[in-house]
Design a protein around this motif. Sequence first.
Motif, PDB file in Angstrom:
ATOM      1  N   SER A   1       0.810  -1.383   0.675  1.00 30.46           N
ATOM      2  CA  SER A   1       0.064  -0.079  -0.325  1.00 30.46           C
ATOM      3  C   SER A   1       0.993   1.631  -0.182  1.00 30.46           C
ATOM      4  O   SER A   1       0.848   2.073  -0.651  1.00 30.46           O
ATOM      5  CB  SER A   1      -1.151   0.201   1.077  1.00 30.46           C
ATOM      6  OG  SER A   1      -1.709  -1.482   0.955  1.00 30.46           O
ATOM      7  N   ASP A   2       2.110   1.520   0.904  1.00 33.00           N
ATOM      8  CA  ASP A   2       2.849   2.350   0.314  1.00 33.00           C
ATOM      9  C   ASP A   2       3.517   2.858  -0.637  1.00 33.00           C
ATOM     10  O   ASP A   2       3.290   4.018  -0.868  1.00 33.00           O
ATOM     11  CB  ASP A   2       3.857   1.885   1.507  1.00 33.00           C
ATOM     12  CG  ASP A   2       2.998   2.518   3.862  1.00 33.00           C
ATOM     13  OD1 ASP A   2       2.207   2.731   3.316  1.00 33.00           O
ATOM     14  OD2 ASP A   2       4.465   1.967   4.135  1.00 33.00           O
TER      15      ASP A   2
ATOM     16  N   ARG B   1       0.724  -9.781  -2.002  1.00 38.21           N
ATOM     17  CA  ARG B   1      -0.939  -8.658  -1.565  1.00 38.21           C
ATOM     18  C   ARG B   1      -0.568  -7.869  -0.744  1.00 38.21           C
ATOM     19  O   ARG B   1       0.053  -8.383   0.177  1.00 38.21           O
ATOM     20  CB  ARG B   1      -2.193  -9.541  -2.199  1.00 38.21           C
ATOM     21  CG  ARG B   1      -2.811  -9.566  -3.200  1.00 38.21           C
ATOM     22  CD  ARG B   1      -4.444  -9.546  -2.755  1.00 38.21           C
ATOM     23  NE  ARG B   1      -4.915 -10.233  -4.304  1.00 38.21           N
ATOM     24  CZ  ARG B   1      -5.266  -9.028  -4.640  1.00 38.21           C
ATOM     25  NH1 ARG B   1      -5.430  -7.937  -4.619  1.00 38.21           N
ATOM     26  NH2 ARG B   1      -5.122  -9.602  -6.545  1.00 38.21           N
TER      27      ARG B   1
ATOM     28  N   TYR C   1       3.314  -6.711   9.695  1.00 40.88           N
ATOM     29  CA  TYR C   1       3.039  -5.169   9.060  1.00 40.88           C
ATOM     30  C   TYR C   1       3.341  -3.880   9.623  1.00 40.88           C
ATOM     31  O   TYR C   1       3.380  -3.640  11.017  1.00 40.88           O
ATOM     32  CB  TYR C   1       1.909  -4.902   8.824  1.00 40.88           C
ATOM     33  CG  TYR C   1       1.044  -5.834   7.125  1.00 40.88           C
ATOM     34  CD1 TYR C   1       1.504  -5.622   5.927  1.00 40.88           C
ATOM     35  CD2 TYR C   1       0.358  -7.305   7.454  1.00 40.88           C
ATOM     36  CE1 TYR C   1       1.424  -5.564   4.706  1.00 40.88           C
ATOM     37  CE2 TYR C   1      -0.186  -7.289   5.592  1.00 40.88           C
ATOM     38  CZ  TYR C   1       0.099  -7.073   4.805  1.00 40.88           C
ATOM     39  OH  TYR C   1       0.433  -7.494   3.515  1.00 40.88           O
TER      40      TYR C   1
ATOM     41  N   ILE D   1      -3.102  -7.909   2.759  1.00 37.38           N
ATOM     42  CA  ILE D   1      -4.008  -8.317   2.674  1.00 37.38           C
ATOM     43  C   ILE D   1      -4.950  -7.542   3.693  1.00 37.38           C
ATOM     44  O   ILE D   1      -6.425  -7.521   4.115  1.00 37.38           O
ATOM     45  CB  ILE D   1      -4.261  -9.809   3.924  1.00 37.38           C
ATOM     46  CG1 ILE D   1      -3.220  -9.696   5.151  1.00 37.38           C
ATOM     47  CG2 ILE D   1      -3.344 -11.303   3.030  1.00 37.38           C
ATOM     48  CD1 ILE D   1      -2.679 -10.708   5.896  1.00 37.38           C
ATOM     49  N   ARG D   2      -4.044  -6.707   4.546  1.00 41.16           N
ATOM     50  CA  ARG D   2      -5.521  -5.439   5.305  1.00 41.16           C
ATOM     51  C   ARG D   2      -6.075  -4.577   4.226  1.00 41.16           C
ATOM     52  O   ARG D   2      -7.211  -4.195   4.814  1.00 41.16           O
ATOM     53  CB  ARG D   2      -4.117  -4.207   6.009  1.00 41.16           C
ATOM     54  CG  ARG D   2      -3.160  -5.284   7.047  1.00 41.16           C
ATOM     55  CD  ARG D   2      -2.651  -4.119   7.214  1.00 41.16           C
ATOM     56  NE  ARG D   2      -1.508  -3.664   6.327  1.00 41.16           N
ATOM     57  CZ  ARG D   2      -0.396  -2.624   6.261  1.00 41.16           C
ATOM     58  NH1 ARG D   2      -0.322  -2.054   7.867  1.00 41.16           N
ATOM     59  NH2 ARG D   2       0.225  -2.054   5.037  1.00 41.16           N
ATOM     60  N   ASN D   3      -5.447  -4.545   2.922  1.00 44.30           N
ATOM     61  CA  ASN D   3      -6.799  -3.968   2.119  1.00 44.30           C
ATOM     62  C   ASN D   3      -7.347  -4.460   0.732  1.00 44.30           C
ATOM     63  O   ASN D   3      -7.477  -3.669  -0.362  1.00 44.30           O
ATOM     64  CB  ASN D   3      -6.586  -2.008   1.966  1.00 44.30           C
ATOM     65  CG  ASN D   3      -5.038  -1.831   1.935  1.00 44.30           C
ATOM     66  OD1 ASN D   3      -4.475  -3.190   1.166  1.00 44.30           O
ATOM     67  ND2 ASN D   3      -4.623  -0.508   1.420  1.00 44.30           N
ATOM     68  N   ARG D   4      -5.819  -5.267  -0.032  1.00 40.92           N
ATOM     69  CA  ARG D   4      -6.281  -6.204  -0.955  1.00 40.92           C
ATOM     70  C   ARG D   4      -5.873  -5.512  -2.027  1.00 40.92           C
ATOM     71  O   ARG D   4      -5.445  -5.855  -3.328  1.00 40.92           O
ATOM     72  CB  ARG D   4      -7.908  -6.663  -1.266  1.00 40.92           C
ATOM     73  CG  ARG D   4      -8.098  -8.325  -1.186  1.00 40.92           C
ATOM     74  CD  ARG D   4      -9.407  -8.162  -1.941  1.00 40.92           C
ATOM     75  NE  ARG D   4     -10.179  -6.919  -2.353  1.00 40.92           N
ATOM     76  CZ  ARG D   4     -11.713  -7.171  -1.478  1.00 40.92           C
ATOM     77  NH1 ARG D   4     -12.167  -8.435  -1.172  1.00 40.92           N
ATOM     78  NH2 ARG D   4     -13.159  -5.799  -1.471  1.00 40.92           N
ATOM     79  N   ASN D   5      -4.741  -4.702  -1.795  1.00 41.37           N
ATOM     80  CA  ASN D   5      -3.789  -3.586  -2.553  1.00 41.37           C
ATOM     81  C   ASN D   5      -2.923  -4.713  -3.216  1.00 41.37           C
ATOM     82  O   ASN D   5      -2.159  -5.138  -2.415  1.00 41.37           O
ATOM     83  CB  ASN D   5      -2.654  -2.486  -2.141  1.00 41.37           C
ATOM     84  CG  ASN D   5      -3.968  -1.391  -1.840  1.00 41.37           C
ATOM     85  OD1 ASN D   5      -4.835  -1.469  -3.177  1.00 41.37           O
ATOM     86  ND2 ASN D   5      -3.338  -0.230  -1.364  1.00 41.37           N
TER      87      ASN D   5
END
Lengths: 182, 195
Positions: free
Chosen positions: A39-40, A98, A182, A100-104
């Motif tokens: 995500s970052d 992926r 994470y 897994i916290r937000n599917r990005n």
Amino acid sequence: MKKMKNKIVLLITIISVILLTPNCSKDDLVLDQDYVTVSDLKHYCHCDRNTSIFFDTDVKTIIEQCNNKEVKVKGHIDNEFHKLFLNYGYKLNSFYLRDIRNRNSICICLNDDFICSYIDTIVTSQDSAIINKILNSNETDMCYIKGILHSYELPMNTSSKIEINILINNADDIFFKSDINY
Amino acid sequence: MKTTKIILIISVVICTTLAKTEIFAQEKSDIYLELSKPLLEYSLFNRYIFDAGTGYNAKINRLDVGASLNMTYSKLKGEYNTQTYFIKPRVNILLPIYGSNLTTFKIKFGLGYSVISINNKKYEFSDLQQGINAILELKFNYITKTRFDYYFIINYDYTFLNKDKDFTQLDYYRNIHLVSFGIGAKLKFYEKDEK
């Protein structure tokens, strides 16, 4: 009544300013130091928004921010990996990593030409070694990858999107840890 | 099962009796229950489903001062069904900006400390993040002559998470912005009750 109107206008202005502030903030990320999350990385490389011809006049600069840079990234191997392996075997030349916290997710390419497709390519011993490492890992393990970023513009109707891939050449550049941090 | 039924019946009877009693005394305090749905969101998760909260307010001069506890819940759809519980205890001040016999319009400012619990059973993953939380809320209250009042809320909820390099290295994701719309009901207590 007029006083109340003024108060409401003031409130709406404050809320708008606070909401717009995060979009304008400039975050700096050292890509090759600590392992960054998917995500970052996607946010840093501007992949989480559409670029507009009106507001983003210099898309090239946005792309150059990430393109050809060495990166360390962490995430989980996408569920689809095993299904794709059944179809393509060791000719599989890409998989997804992926958050897994937000599917990005980010596409990880195993061959040199940065094309994350399933066109027949020569399977190198390093490619097979990378695939074997993934096959021997647990689904719950966190995957750590060191690779080279490829950033490019994906044209859409009236706007465009920035996409990124990561190229990995060596089996030493991928490892797994069972403690998810994470 | 029988006990639950009895408790439920007693609660309904008490609430209906209180609700039907017409009150003309000065309102002193209230407890409330509210439910809201996030409409806009800027966060790492980007998927909040609903927010439920309860609280207590006491009237001090023209202001309502109180405390509240809210919980925002979210769940990812599909195979990555990561769940997020966002627990937000807060201290609040409500300032009336408009009032008539039928309606009141108030602004609420709240400050607290929130805890976010993230977990995914499939991946045996759990994480706990925390940070300061503030809320700015507009409350449109419909006044009834009964013990219960009903209201609409629209609020802006902001959380600034503590630094955790493993969670995120970007300040962008340390900020959680939520704009929600919801409804609530409050049970009023009067000066008469306390004598």
